[in-house]
Structures are given as C-alpha cells and as structure tokens.
Design a protein around this motif. Structure first.
Motif, PDB file in Angstrom:
ATOM      1  N   LEU A 149       2.340 -14.266  -6.384  1.00 58.02           N
ATOM      2  CA  LEU A 149       2.572 -12.849  -6.099  1.00 58.02           C
ATOM      3  C   LEU A 149       1.679 -11.965  -6.965  1.00 58.02           C
ATOM      4  CD1 LEU A 149       6.473 -12.877  -5.800  1.00 58.02           C
ATOM      5  CD2 LEU A 149       4.834 -12.555  -3.936  1.00 58.02           C
ATOM      6  N   ALA A 150       1.556 -12.322  -8.248  1.00 57.94           N
ATOM      7  CA  ALA A 150       0.707 -11.536  -9.152  1.00 57.94           C
ATOM      8  C   ALA A 150      -0.749 -11.600  -8.705  1.00 57.94           C
ATOM      9  CB  ALA A 150       0.852 -12.051 -10.583  1.00 57.94           C
ATOM     10  N   LEU A 151      -1.185 -12.769  -8.241  1.00 58.60           N
ATOM     11  CA  LEU A 151      -2.570 -12.915  -7.798  1.00 58.60           C
ATOM     12  C   LEU A 151      -2.836 -12.108  -6.528  1.00 58.60           C
ATOM     13  CD1 LEU A 151      -3.016 -16.736  -8.449  1.00 58.60           C
ATOM     14  CD2 LEU A 151      -4.142 -14.868  -9.679  1.00 58.60           C
ATOM     15  N   MET A 152      -1.865 -12.058  -5.633  1.00 61.50           N
ATOM     16  CA  MET A 152      -2.053 -11.248  -4.427  1.00 61.50           C
ATOM     17  C   MET A 152      -2.084  -9.756  -4.760  1.00 61.50           C
ATOM     18  SD  MET A 152      -2.798 -13.159  -2.043  1.00 61.50           S
ATOM     19  CE  MET A 152      -2.930 -11.810  -0.865  1.00 61.50           C
ATOM     20  N   VAL A 153      -1.305  -9.337  -5.734  1.00 64.37           N
ATOM     21  CA  VAL A 153      -1.374  -7.932  -6.174  1.00 64.37           C
ATOM     22  C   VAL A 153      -2.770  -7.640  -6.732  1.00 64.37           C
ATOM     23  CG1 VAL A 153      -0.518  -6.265  -7.868  1.00 64.37           C
ATOM     24  CG2 VAL A 153       1.098  -7.681  -6.579  1.00 64.37           C
ATOM     25  N   LEU A 154      -3.316  -8.566  -7.524  1.00 66.88           N
ATOM     26  CA  LEU A 154      -4.667  -8.391  -8.055  1.00 66.88           C
ATOM     27  C   LEU A 154      -5.689  -8.355  -6.930  1.00 66.88           C
ATOM     28  CD1 LEU A 154      -6.589  -8.238 -10.500  1.00 66.88           C
ATOM     29  CD2 LEU A 154      -6.607 -10.754 -10.530  1.00 66.88           C
ATOM     30  N   PHE A 155      -5.522  -9.229  -5.949  1.00 66.77           N
ATOM     31  CA  PHE A 155      -6.435  -9.260  -4.798  1.00 66.77           C
ATOM     32  C   PHE A 155      -6.400  -7.928  -4.037  1.00 66.77           C
ATOM     33  CE2 PHE A 155      -6.892 -10.027  -0.204  1.00 66.77           C
ATOM     34  CZ  PHE A 155      -8.186 -10.492  -0.166  1.00 66.77           C
ATOM     35  N   ILE A 156      -5.210  -7.431  -3.798  1.00 67.73           N
ATOM     36  CA  ILE A 156      -5.069  -6.149  -3.095  1.00 67.73           C
ATOM     37  C   ILE A 156      -5.708  -5.032  -3.912  1.00 67.73           C
ATOM     38  CG2 ILE A 156      -3.392  -4.430  -2.312  1.00 67.73           C
ATOM     39  CD1 ILE A 156      -1.514  -6.856  -1.707  1.00 67.73           C
TER      40      ILE A 156
END
Length: 401
Positions: free
Chosen positions: A72-79
């Motif tokens: 989830l944290a990585l997807m927030v960073l990606f976004i």
C-alpha cells in the motif's frame, strides 16, 4: 487463482504503463520543456536507474512492515510520483516524479512476487508470479498504445493522469483483496544475510544475462525493421504489438513450465531466446518471417521472467523479500547491458542486424551462468539431504521441506 492476484496485476499494469509510455511522448516533452530529444530520453534511463538502485534500499526500509502495508505504501509513492509528473512545471521536476515512481516499481515487484507466491500452494507459485507480471506485459499491448493516443490527442499530462487513475484502482484493489499477514520475521539483518549465499548471486546473474538479449534486440528493432527489412515507419507499432502479444503469452507459459521445474524452464527459455536471436539476424530482410520470429522472441523473452523470479525466491528461502527486489533491479541491469552492448556494435559500423547477434552472444552467456547456477544448486543440500533446487516445486518460501 485468488482475486488478490488480480489486484496485484492491476497495479503492475499501471507500473508497466508508466515505465514504457515515455517513449511515445518524447517529442512532445522535448518541445514543451525546450530540451533535445536525447535529453528527453534521459527520462527513460533515469527511470531504469531508479528501479535498479532504489528498489532494494526501499525494501530494506520497509522490512519490518507487514507486506500488505508495504504494498500500500509503495502504491501511494507510485501515485505521488505520477501526480508530480502530471503537474511538473519543469523538466527537472518531471525527472524527480519519474524516479519516485521507479523507486516504487523496483520494490513493488519484489514484494509483490513474495506475496503472490504466498497466496497459492507451493506447486503454483510460479504461475501466481506470472499472473502478477501479466499486468506488466498487458501494459505493452494495451496501456502504452492507449496512453500514447491520449497523450497525442489531449497532451502528455493527460497520460500521466491516466496512470494516476490506474494507480488508485490498484491501491484500492490491494487494500480490499490482499490478505493481511504477520510481518516478516528477522528484519533487515536476516534479509541481508541471504546475500551470503552463492546461490542468490548466481540467481541474480542469471537474471542479468538471461534477460539482456531482450533489450539488445528491442531497443533497436525499429531501425532494424526500416533500415534492413524495408518496413515502413507505420509498420513499427504493428510489429511491436505482435511482440507485446508474445510477451503476454510467454509470461503465462513460463509460469506453467516453472511450476513443473524451474531450472529446466530457465534453460529452455534462455536457449530458445538465443536461437531466436540468431533467427532474427538471418530473416531480417524477410518481412513475414521477421514478424513471426519477433513474436516468438517476445514469447521466449518473457517466458524467462517467472522462473528467474521464482529461482531467486528459492535461493533466498526464509528471507526472500530483499533478494526478490534485487532481482527486479537485476532485470533492469540486464536491460541496460543489452541495449548498451547492442549500441556499441552499431557504433562500430556493424549494421542494424548486429544487435540480434549481440543478443545471441548474451544468451550464450546466460546459459553458461544458468549452468553454473544449476551445478551449485545440486551441490547445495538441505537438512534432509535433498538438493536445494527450485526444480523441486514443493520447496517452500520458508525454507522448510
């Protein structure tokens, strides 16, 4: 297959789209920011460097988090990286956005491979990893053409807004569908300890040289087609679509084969890739044959991915997350080596067919490393006295037989 795998694939689709989409937007970006095409092209190499360099450290920083929380944290960073790219007022800010998204890329596929493997029975791990990577391959077939069309019609910023939307969908899917599991035991020190294993380093080397032939060819496929094969420039996207179809099929086939026996799947896929590289060189002037071979080349190229990723999980059994992220970096190192080596042959005046011969030589190197890795695996035995080799699909990620 669990629905959680499809959530992982959606995120992989967004990540794959943002990785490759920049190629079709380079002229518009160069014009908007007042830079040359080669300077705009650094947005591609900057992203690749971000994947290779940023993934493992980011994985280490999140080593104490539950894997779902890390995803989830990585997807927030990606976004956030793509949002910054969409709003970028300057070339430098766009580069920062690309690198942030690349950091998420390297760690996401590393952690996601481990999560995918844990969601299914041990004998289906490679197919689960392949299903997640299907999102990446579909990005080449659907995401990149769609993003390019949107960018050409509505401006390049609209393409990044599309990727942001895909990222949000992936984030929601992971949040809703990926089960929460206890955080990994042992932390960073245990993950780092896996790199004392020669098997891990050989697995990473297999990835570098086993996948390098793909980018040796695909980086220069357009000039090979137009300059040698007599294709029109308009035919290049069609042939690239065929290559993309090969990637999708090869990824799924590679997963099935690796579930049966990982090392033989690696030997077979890299050997086929090598033979097809030679075939490309020989049929470069025959348009029909070239289209058939480039499709098969894409199939063989991504048939290597599930077994190579599964092999590093086996080699690092018990603490696979960091090694898995490092293997994503190894793919990108292979990309860089393949394209650089092929570029050198063109600069040396050997012509646009030379990249295919370069790919064949890299494939031979990949087979040699795979042979060393297989020999090492057979010599290394677990407590039960059996070879610690991913050919044994019942071997679990925890290292227990």
């Amino acid at each position: 297959m669990p629905l959680a795998l499809f959530a992982l694939a959606i995120s992989a689709f967004g990540i794959g789209t943002t990785e490759f989409i920049i190629n079709g937007l380079l002229p518009d970006l160069a014009t908007d920011f007042g830079v040359t095409i080669p300077t705009a092209g650094l947005l591609v190499s900057g992203y690749a460097l971000g994947v290779a360099v940023g993934g493992p450290p980011l994985t280490m920083l999140g080593g104490r988090l539950p894997r779902k929380t890390m995803l989830l944290a990585l997807m927030v960073l990606f976004i956030a990286g793509n949002l910054l790219s969409a709003l970028a007022p300057s070339y430098g800010v766009l580069m920062i956005g690309r690198v942030l998204a690349a950091f998420a890329h390297g760690a996401y596929f590393g952690v996601g491979s481990v999560v995918a493997a844990e969601l299914v029975a041990p004998q289906k791990r490679a197919s689960a990893i392949a299903l997640m990577f299907t999102g990446l391959t579909l990005a080449n077939v659907a995401g990149v053409p769609l993003g390019t069309w949107i960018g050409q019609g509505f401006g390049w910023r609209a393409t990044f807004w599309l990727v942001v939307a895909i990222g949000v969908a992936g984030l929601a899917g992971v949040l809703a569908l990926v089960p929460r599991r206890p955080r990994p035991e042992g932390g960073v020190l245990r993950e780092l300890a896996t790199f004392r294993s020669g098997g891990v380093w050989l697995a990473l080397a297999m990835t570098v040289f086993g996948f390098a032939p793909v980018f040796a060819v695909i980086t220069f496929v357009a000039p090979m087609m137009t300059g040698v094969g007599g294709f029109s420039a308009g035919a290049v996207p069609v042939v690239m679509a065929l290559f993309g179809v090969g990637l999708v099929v090869g990824n799924l086939v590679g997963g099935r084969l690796a579930d049966r026996a990982v090392m033989p799947a690696i030997y077979g896929s890299v050997a086929l890739l090598t033979v097809l590289a030679v075939a490309l060189a020989l049929v470069a002037r025959n348009q029909i044959a070239f289209m058939v071979v480039i499709t098969l080349f894409g199939l063989a190229g991504f048939a290597t991915v599930p077994p190579l990723q599964t092999r590093v999980l086996d080699a690092a059994a018990g603490a696979p997350t960091l090694a898995s992220a490092a293997n994503i970096g190894a793919f990108n190192v292979g990309n860089a080596i393949g394209s650089f080596a092929a570029g050198l042959t063109i600069d040396a005046g050997l012509g646009y067919v030379a990249p295919a011969w370069t790919a064949a030589l890299l494939g031979v190197a990949g087979l040699a490393v795979a042979g060393l890795a297989g020999f090492h695996a057979l010599r290394t035995r677990d407590q039960a006295g059996r070879p610690v080799d991913s050919c044994d699909s019942s071997h679990s990620l925890t290292g227990t037989p």
